[in-house]
Scaffold this motif. Structure first.
Motif, PDB file in Angstrom:
ATOM      1  N   PHE A 226       0.835  -1.204   0.000  1.00 31.34           N
ATOM      2  CA  PHE A 226       0.000   0.000   0.000  1.00 31.34           C
ATOM      3  C   PHE A 226       0.872   1.257   0.000  1.00 31.34           C
ATOM      4  CE2 PHE A 226      -2.877  -3.151   1.673  1.00 31.34           C
ATOM      5  CZ  PHE A 226      -4.154  -2.749   1.272  1.00 31.34           C
ATOM      6  N   ALA A 227       0.626   2.152  -0.949  1.00 31.24           N
ATOM      7  CA  ALA A 227       1.227   3.483  -0.932  1.00 31.24           C
ATOM      8  C   ALA A 227       0.248   4.426  -0.253  1.00 31.24           C
ATOM      9  CB  ALA A 227       1.518   3.963  -2.351  1.00 31.24           C
ATOM     10  N   MET A 228       0.750   5.201   0.690  1.00 36.01           N
ATOM     11  CA  MET A 228      -0.098   6.171   1.386  1.00 36.01           C
ATOM     12  C   MET A 228      -0.536   7.270   0.420  1.00 36.01           C
ATOM     13  SD  MET A 228      -0.135   4.881   4.426  1.00 36.01           S
ATOM     14  CE  MET A 228      -0.746   6.191   5.525  1.00 36.01           C
ATOM     15  N   GLY A 229      -1.711   7.836   0.661  1.00 34.42           N
ATOM     16  CA  GLY A 229      -2.216   8.907  -0.192  1.00 34.42           C
ATOM     17  C   GLY A 229      -1.310  10.117  -0.236  1.00 34.42           C
ATOM     18  N   ASN A 230      -0.525  10.315   0.817  1.00 35.03           N
ATOM     19  CA  ASN A 230       0.432  11.423   0.879  1.00 35.03           C
ATOM     20  C   ASN A 230       1.801  11.025   0.350  1.00 35.03           C
ATOM     21  OD1 ASN A 230       0.061   9.945   3.618  1.00 35.03           O
ATOM     22  ND2 ASN A 230       2.193  10.656   3.679  1.00 35.03           N
ATOM     23  N   HIS A 232       5.102   9.900  -2.050  1.00 39.86           N
ATOM     24  CA  HIS A 232       5.833  10.531  -3.143  1.00 39.86           C
ATOM     25  C   HIS A 232       5.155  10.142  -4.457  1.00 39.86           C
ATOM     26  CE1 HIS A 232       9.062  11.445  -5.953  1.00 39.86           C
ATOM     27  NE2 HIS A 232       9.723  12.065  -4.973  1.00 39.86           N
ATOM     28  N   PRO A 233       4.973  11.103  -5.375  1.00 38.29           N
ATOM     29  CA  PRO A 233       4.249  10.802  -6.623  1.00 38.29           C
ATOM     30  C   PRO A 233       4.830   9.623  -7.408  1.00 38.29           C
ATOM     31  CG  PRO A 233       4.538  13.170  -6.383  1.00 38.29           C
ATOM     32  CD  PRO A 233       5.326  12.534  -5.276  1.00 38.29           C
ATOM     33  N   ASP A 234       6.133   9.417  -7.310  1.00 42.40           N
ATOM     34  CA  ASP A 234       6.756   8.334  -8.070  1.00 42.40           C
ATOM     35  C   ASP A 234       6.586   6.968  -7.406  1.00 42.40           C
ATOM     36  OD1 ASP A 234       7.602  10.182  -9.933  1.00 42.40           O
ATOM     37  OD2 ASP A 234       9.593  10.427  -9.039  1.00 42.40           O
ATOM     38  N   LEU A 235       6.061   6.944  -6.179  1.00 40.22           N
ATOM     39  CA  LEU A 235       5.947   5.681  -5.461  1.00 40.22           C
ATOM     40  C   LEU A 235       4.752   4.851  -5.901  1.00 40.22           C
ATOM     41  CD1 LEU A 235       7.028   3.876  -3.128  1.00 40.22           C
ATOM     42  CD2 LEU A 235       5.438   5.098  -1.613  1.00 40.22           C
ATOM     43  N   PHE A 236       3.687   5.507  -6.353  1.00 42.04           N
ATOM     44  CA  PHE A 236       2.426   4.812  -6.606  1.00 42.04           C
ATOM     45  C   PHE A 236       2.568   3.686  -7.632  1.00 42.04           C
ATOM     46  CE2 PHE A 236       0.978   9.171  -5.327  1.00 42.04           C
ATOM     47  CZ  PHE A 236       0.575   8.799  -4.067  1.00 42.04           C
ATOM     48  N   GLN A 237       3.476   3.837  -8.571  1.00 39.02           N
ATOM     49  CA  GLN A 237       3.645   2.812  -9.609  1.00 39.02           C
ATOM     50  C   GLN A 237       4.200   1.503  -9.048  1.00 39.02           C
ATOM     51  OE1 GLN A 237       6.962   3.722 -12.390  1.00 39.02           O
ATOM     52  NE2 GLN A 237       7.469   5.400 -10.997  1.00 39.02           N
ATOM     53  N   TYR A 238       4.793   1.572  -7.855  1.00 38.27           N
ATOM     54  CA  TYR A 238       5.385   0.376  -7.261  1.00 38.27           C
ATOM     55  C   TYR A 238       4.426  -0.341  -6.303  1.00 38.27           C
ATOM     56  CZ  TYR A 238       9.727   2.371  -9.029  1.00 38.27           C
ATOM     57  OH  TYR A 238      10.706   2.889  -9.844  1.00 38.27           O
ATOM     58  N   ALA A 239       3.279   0.257  -6.045  1.00 39.82           N
ATOM     59  CA  ALA A 239       2.347  -0.293  -5.057  1.00 39.82           C
ATOM     60  C   ALA A 239       1.172  -0.997  -5.734  1.00 39.82           C
ATOM     61  CB  ALA A 239       1.833   0.818  -4.154  1.00 39.82           C
ATOM     62  N   LYS A 240       0.745  -2.069  -5.129  1.00 33.45           N
ATOM     63  CA  LYS A 240      -0.444  -2.775  -5.612  1.00 33.45           C
ATOM     64  C   LYS A 240      -1.692  -1.979  -5.291  1.00 33.45           C
ATOM     65  CE  LYS A 240      -2.802  -7.276  -5.228  1.00 33.45           C
ATOM     66  NZ  LYS A 240      -2.732  -8.626  -4.592  1.00 33.45           N
ATOM     67  N   HIS A 241      -1.668  -1.264  -4.139  1.00 32.55           N
ATOM     68  CA  HIS A 241      -2.828  -0.495  -3.699  1.00 32.55           C
ATOM     69  C   HIS A 241      -2.415   0.943  -3.350  1.00 32.55           C
ATOM     70  CE1 HIS A 241      -4.824  -4.409  -3.119  1.00 32.55           C
ATOM     71  NE2 HIS A 241      -3.781  -4.772  -2.400  1.00 32.55           N
ATOM     72  N   ARG A 242      -3.386   1.811  -3.394  1.00 34.66           N
ATOM     73  CA  ARG A 242      -3.211   3.187  -2.901  1.00 34.66           C
ATOM     74  C   ARG A 242      -4.290   3.434  -1.854  1.00 34.66           C
ATOM     75  NH1 ARG A 242      -2.706   8.697  -6.585  1.00 34.66           N
ATOM     76  NH2 ARG A 242      -2.732  10.208  -4.865  1.00 34.66           N
ATOM     77  N   THR A 243      -3.859   3.806  -0.653  1.00 30.68           N
ATOM     78  CA  THR A 243      -4.814   4.080   0.419  1.00 30.68           C
ATOM     79  C   THR A 243      -4.891   5.584   0.653  1.00 30.68           C
ATOM     80  OG1 THR A 243      -5.424   3.518   2.692  1.00 30.68           O
ATOM     81  CG2 THR A 243      -3.068   3.809   2.253  1.00 30.68           C
ATOM     82  N   THR A 244      -5.608   5.993   1.680  1.00 31.01           N
ATOM     83  CA  THR A 244      -5.743   7.406   1.997  1.00 31.01           C
ATOM     84  C   THR A 244      -4.496   7.910   2.713  1.00 31.01           C
ATOM     85  OG1 THR A 244      -6.941   6.737   3.991  1.00 31.01           O
ATOM     86  CG2 THR A 244      -8.261   7.357   2.085  1.00 31.01           C
ATOM     87  N   ALA A 245      -4.463   9.196   2.997  1.00 28.23           N
ATOM     88  CA  ALA A 245      -3.276   9.820   3.589  1.00 28.23           C
ATOM     89  C   ALA A 245      -3.099   9.424   5.049  1.00 28.23           C
ATOM     90  CB  ALA A 245      -3.373  11.339   3.471  1.00 28.23           C
ATOM     91  N   VAL A 246      -1.913   9.672   5.553  1.00 22.65           N
ATOM     92  CA  VAL A 246      -1.610   9.389   6.954  1.00 22.65           C
ATOM     93  C   VAL A 246      -2.515  10.189   7.884  1.00 22.65           C
ATOM     94  CG1 VAL A 246       0.199  11.157   7.041  1.00 22.65           C
ATOM     95  CG2 VAL A 246       0.260   9.231   8.653  1.00 22.65           C
ATOM     96  N   THR A 247      -2.978  11.342   7.427  1.00 20.70           N
ATOM     97  CA  THR A 247      -3.884  12.170   8.220  1.00 20.70           C
ATOM     98  C   THR A 247      -5.345  11.793   8.010  1.00 20.70           C
ATOM     99  OG1 THR A 247      -3.834  13.809   6.428  1.00 20.70           O
ATOM    100  CG2 THR A 247      -2.326  14.159   8.287  1.00 20.70           C
ATOM    101  N   ASP A 248      -5.584  10.769   7.195  1.00 18.68           N
ATOM    102  CA  ASP A 248      -6.950  10.340   6.886  1.00 18.68           C
ATOM    103  C   ASP A 248      -7.060   8.818   7.014  1.00 18.68           C
ATOM    104  OD1 ASP A 248      -9.620  10.389   6.085  1.00 18.68           O
ATOM    105  OD2 ASP A 248      -9.124  10.437   3.935  1.00 18.68           O
TER     106      ASP A 248
END
Length: 262
Positions: A226-230, A232-248
């Protein structure tokens, strides 16, 4: 449903919010998975001697620290991989030539190239570092991690000719001038692979959450990354999932999607 066994959590920007607090939903999520028998690891670039209080607060006894150079499972050392002293000197020489600051981490202390710099003082304050000393060549042995400070946007290129290493920008506001020095073969992903091998587990039963580019190998080394919603923009391509931010409630929402928390 998969019988998950391990959960690897980055610290800054994943567990800790920008104001250095932990959301109640994050505490709840960690406690819920622990109650289900999932072993939770802190997987961080930080030195392990500086996260004792956080670990106690969350009832965590297992770690992948120094961006993968040191791992512990329930208090037992699994391995340590120290940096080559010659490589350290190469980096420090470049840093001195360009007015960059550096901190080198051992398993017991943080060694700064200088202590009076405003940049260093801010770094110590932001990361709440307490075991700080001035670096000297006599203290080169067993260096497990290194972070460079005061770099401009193009300055990482100065260090790139060093084979076997790369720089990873720290994904924290006001700390974007800081870069972790990471061994290509020794990273959080390597640490997780070593942990899973020790436990006799497959990657499919492991979960990881991260927000920085030093987390990319980690997210590839588990079944559910899981890549956090907050993040780094380049990280999302390496994650199977994208979740919400650390503050959410990012960790809670990610684990909820897997049916692990309510």
């Amino acid at each position: 449903m998969t019988d998950y066994k391990c959960l690897f959590l980055d610290v800054d920007g994943t567990i800790l919010t920008p104001d250095n607090t932990i959301q109640s939903s994050t505490r709840d999520a960690i406690a819920q998975v622990q109650n289900k028998g999932v072993e939770v690891f802190l997987s961080t670039g930080r030195p392990l001697h500086e996260i004792d209080e956080l670990a106690k607060e969350l009832n965590i006894q297992s770690f992948v620290g120094y961006n993968g150079a040191y791992a512990k499972y329930k208090g037992k050392d699994l391995y340590q991989e120290s940096m080559d002293p010659e490589i350290i000197e190469q980096f420090l020489k470049i840093a001195k030539e360009h007015n960059h600051k550096a901190v080198l981490f051992t398993d017991s202390a943080n060694f700064f190239t200088e202590m009076d710099s405003p940049t260093v003082k801010e770094f110590i304050e932001v990361f709440h570092l307490t075991k700080n000393e001035v670096y000297s060549r006599q203290k080169e042995r067993n260096i497990l991690g290194m972070t460079l400070m005061n770099l401009k946007e193009t300055d990482p290129e100065l260090y790139q000719p060093t084979p076997g290493f790369h720089l990873s920008q720290v994904n924290i506001a006001n700390m974007l001038h800081c870069y972790d020095v990471i061994m290509d073969k020794i990273n959080k992903g390597y640490g997780i692979q070593m942990v899973l091998k020790h436990l006799g587990l497959s990657k499919e039963v492991a979960i990881a959450f991260g927000d920085g580019m030093n987390d990319k190998e980690m997210l590839h080394s588990v079944g559910e990354g899981f890549a956090m919603g907050n993040g780094h923009p380049d990280l999302f391509q390496y994650a199977k999932h994208r979740t919400t931010a650390v503050t959410d409630s990012g960790i809670f929402n990610g684990l909820k999607s897997l049916g692990l928390v309510e």
